[in-house]
Design an enzyme around this catalytic site. Structure first.
Site, PDB file in Angstrom:
ATOM      1  N   CYS A 188      -2.154   5.010  -2.073  1.00 19.12           N
ATOM      2  CA  CYS A 188      -3.447   4.347  -1.908  1.00 19.12           C
ATOM      3  C   CYS A 188      -4.259   5.158  -0.904  1.00 19.12           C
ATOM      4  CB  CYS A 188      -3.301   2.878  -1.519  1.00 19.12           C
ATOM      5  SG  CYS A 188      -2.724   2.560   0.160  1.00 19.12           S
ATOM      6  N   ASN A 214      -2.532   3.971   3.211  1.00 16.33           N
ATOM      7  CA  ASN A 214      -1.103   3.685   3.282  1.00 16.33           C
ATOM      8  C   ASN A 214      -0.779   2.595   4.299  1.00 16.33           C
ATOM      9  OD1 ASN A 214       1.974   5.439   4.038  1.00 16.33           O
ATOM     10  ND2 ASN A 214       1.589   4.059   2.345  1.00 16.33           N
ATOM     11  N   CYS A 273      -2.001  -0.947   3.343  1.00 14.15           N
ATOM     12  CA  CYS A 273      -2.124  -2.225   2.613  1.00 14.15           C
ATOM     13  C   CYS A 273      -1.415  -2.153   1.263  1.00 14.15           C
ATOM     14  CB  CYS A 273      -3.602  -2.602   2.406  1.00 14.15           C
ATOM     15  SG  CYS A 273      -4.515  -2.953   3.917  1.00 14.15           S
ATOM     16  N   ARG A 274      -2.083  -1.570   0.281  1.00 13.84           N
ATOM     17  CA  ARG A 274      -1.578  -1.613  -1.087  1.00 13.84           C
ATOM     18  C   ARG A 274      -0.282  -0.847  -1.296  1.00 13.84           C
ATOM     19  NH1 ARG A 274      -6.963   0.381  -3.891  1.00 13.84           N
ATOM     20  NH2 ARG A 274      -6.941   1.620  -1.972  1.00 13.84           N
ATOM     21  N   SER A 275      -0.236   0.401  -0.863  1.00 12.03           N
ATOM     22  CA  SER A 275       0.967   1.185  -1.168  1.00 12.03           C
ATOM     23  C   SER A 275       2.203   0.726  -0.401  1.00 12.03           C
ATOM     24  CB  SER A 275       0.719   2.691  -1.016  1.00 12.03           C
ATOM     25  OG  SER A 275       0.265   3.031   0.257  1.00 12.03           O
ATOM     26  N   ASP A 310      -8.615  -2.919  -3.145  1.00 18.36           N
ATOM     27  CA  ASP A 310      -8.275  -2.736  -1.740  1.00 18.36           C
ATOM     28  C   ASP A 310      -8.585  -4.025  -0.980  1.00 18.36           C
ATOM     29  OD1 ASP A 310      -7.801  -1.915   0.841  1.00 18.36           O
ATOM     30  OD2 ASP A 310      -8.935  -0.056   0.654  1.00 18.36           O
TER      31      ASP A 310
END
Length: 160
Positions: free
Chosen positions: A7, A10, A12-14, A124
């Protein structure tokens, strides 16, 4: 099989994706067969833990991501990993633009690769609240089922 989830920062999402995938794969017949990591295309958060909201949301679902630390995508990732699975199209463009000649890894959108069920990108949640982090977690949890199915298929094909 080696997967890297990518993402922007690195945090939140990943890392949420890495945590969910680790938990689901560990509970499957693929335990021990898959290497997972996550990275960001940007360097703003290198060395930092995931966003506290991501940690809280993952923990609410029994997934511990507190030990993860942000890192930036680097040139060795293109040789080390089989797939670079990106959260959104902007990250996919960045990953492909940085891809060195002769790279081993292939790049794709995570939800496309995992047959994510309608949505193409993982939004995001950084500027949002708990509801946005819950939405992202649910997308990733659903995608994990598709990832496991895809990995089973790819590993079976490799064994032939």
């Amino acid at each position: 099989m080696r997967l890297l989830v990518v993402c922007l920062g690195n945090i939140c999402r990943s890392p949420m994706a890495e945590g969910v995938l680790r938990a689901r794969i560990a509970a499957s017949t693929l335990a021990g067969e898959v290497e997972l990591d996550s990275a960001g295309t940007g360097d703003w958060h290198v060395g930092q833990p995931p966003d506290r909201r991501a940690i809280v949301k993952a923990a609410e679902h029994g997934v511990d991501i507190t030990g993860l630390r942000a890192r930036q995508l680097d040139a060795t990732d293109y040789q080390r990993f089989d797939w670079l699975l990106c959260a959104d199209r902007a990250n996919l463009r960045d990953v492909r633009a940085r891809m060195p000649q002769g790279a081993h890894a292939r790049a794709a959108l995570l939800l496309d690769w995992a047959a994510g069920g309608g949505e193409e990108e993982i939004p995001d949640p950084y500027t949002g609240g708990s509801e946005q982090f819950e939405h992202v977690f649910q997308l990733l949890d659903h995608a994990a089922e598709g990832v496991i199915a895809r990995l089973r298929q790819e590993l079976a094909e490799r064994a032939r």
